[in-house]
Design a protein around this motif. Sequence first.
Motif, PDB file in Angstrom:
ATOM      1  N   UNK A 134       0.830  -1.200   0.000  1.00 32.21           N
ATOM      2  CA  UNK A 134       0.000   0.000   0.000  1.00 32.21           C
ATOM      3  C   UNK A 134       0.866   1.253   0.000  1.00 32.21           C
ATOM      4  N   UNK A 135       0.242   2.369  -0.324  1.00 32.78           N
ATOM      5  CA  UNK A 135       0.922   3.660  -0.248  1.00 32.78           C
ATOM      6  C   UNK A 135       0.998   4.101   1.207  1.00 32.78           C
ATOM      7  N   UNK A 136       2.032   4.853   1.590  1.00 29.18           N
ATOM      8  CA  UNK A 136       2.079   5.395   2.961  1.00 29.18           C
ATOM      9  C   UNK A 136       0.855   6.251   3.246  1.00 29.18           C
ATOM     10  N   UNK A 137       0.425   6.231   4.505  1.00 30.41           N
ATOM     11  CA  UNK A 137      -0.711   7.047   4.911  1.00 30.41           C
ATOM     12  C   UNK A 137      -0.353   8.525   4.843  1.00 30.41           C
ATOM     13  N   UNK A 138      -1.316   9.337   4.480  1.00 29.74           N
ATOM     14  CA  UNK A 138      -1.126  10.786   4.392  1.00 29.74           C
ATOM     15  C   UNK A 138      -2.063  11.453   5.385  1.00 29.74           C
TER      16      UNK A 138
END
Length: 268
Positions: free
Chosen positions: A159-163
């Motif tokens: 997954x993409x890092x949380x923003x």
Amino acid sequence: KGHDSQAVSLTGLRGESPVSVAIQASQGRVTAVAKRTQTTPIKPAGIDWQVPSVPPNRVVVIPGVPADEGGRQLVVTNPNNSRATVAVQVLGFQGPYAPSGAASVDLPPEGTASVNLEPGLAGEAAGIKLTSDVPVTGAVIATSRSGGKGTDLAVQSATAPLIGTGVSALATTNIADTELIISNGGDSDAQVTFEVFSYDGVRLRTDDVVLAANSTATRRLNSPDPSYVVVNVPDDSSVVAGVVLTQPDRDVAGLATIPLSSPDLARR
């Protein structure tokens, strides 16, 4: 056409080695999910819906790999027209380490390979960090195992890092046990706050977690009512997270995982 869905059978792609599927749209926007079914010679052995992995990158992190006994198969995909050499790190409680027998994966051009992570994880919950000389992506296929009970499977995609904020619409339920797994794939420490809310908007729990660089922390989540979880992360961090739900006391050792995602897509 718009606002439409279509099922495509991938049965014809099955073989002795793993395969990956890439989807491209010539116009408009689409999303996809894959249904994975596992069987033994005489009966079903688990089913899961696999969400897409993050687009290939030189560094990707797979969050929410469950603890306890069971198979843990890492699948890595190289979509490039050149070979890929991928270093595998387990983001553990005490920091990063190379899993025994699976510290690296070599992939041919446009190839997919799998390695066994079960001995290297030794039953520990973790995140998995892949570092490659060319962009790659991956997932972990986790299988439950509990005595003579039936097995289940769950797929954890990169997954993409949380923003800013990460959310899972399901945190606790009265039919499963829940664990929140948070991993920091960055090279500096990160202070994270998580909150659990009932579906009526009542805050049930809040807690702070300090994550060392390239490490993982877990928290058991308990609530008599269904709830959701919100994780707040620092700006420009590399934090990812997932929720693991288990049913250890049933005839089938139920297993499900949900990655947290950030609703603020405009900042990506």
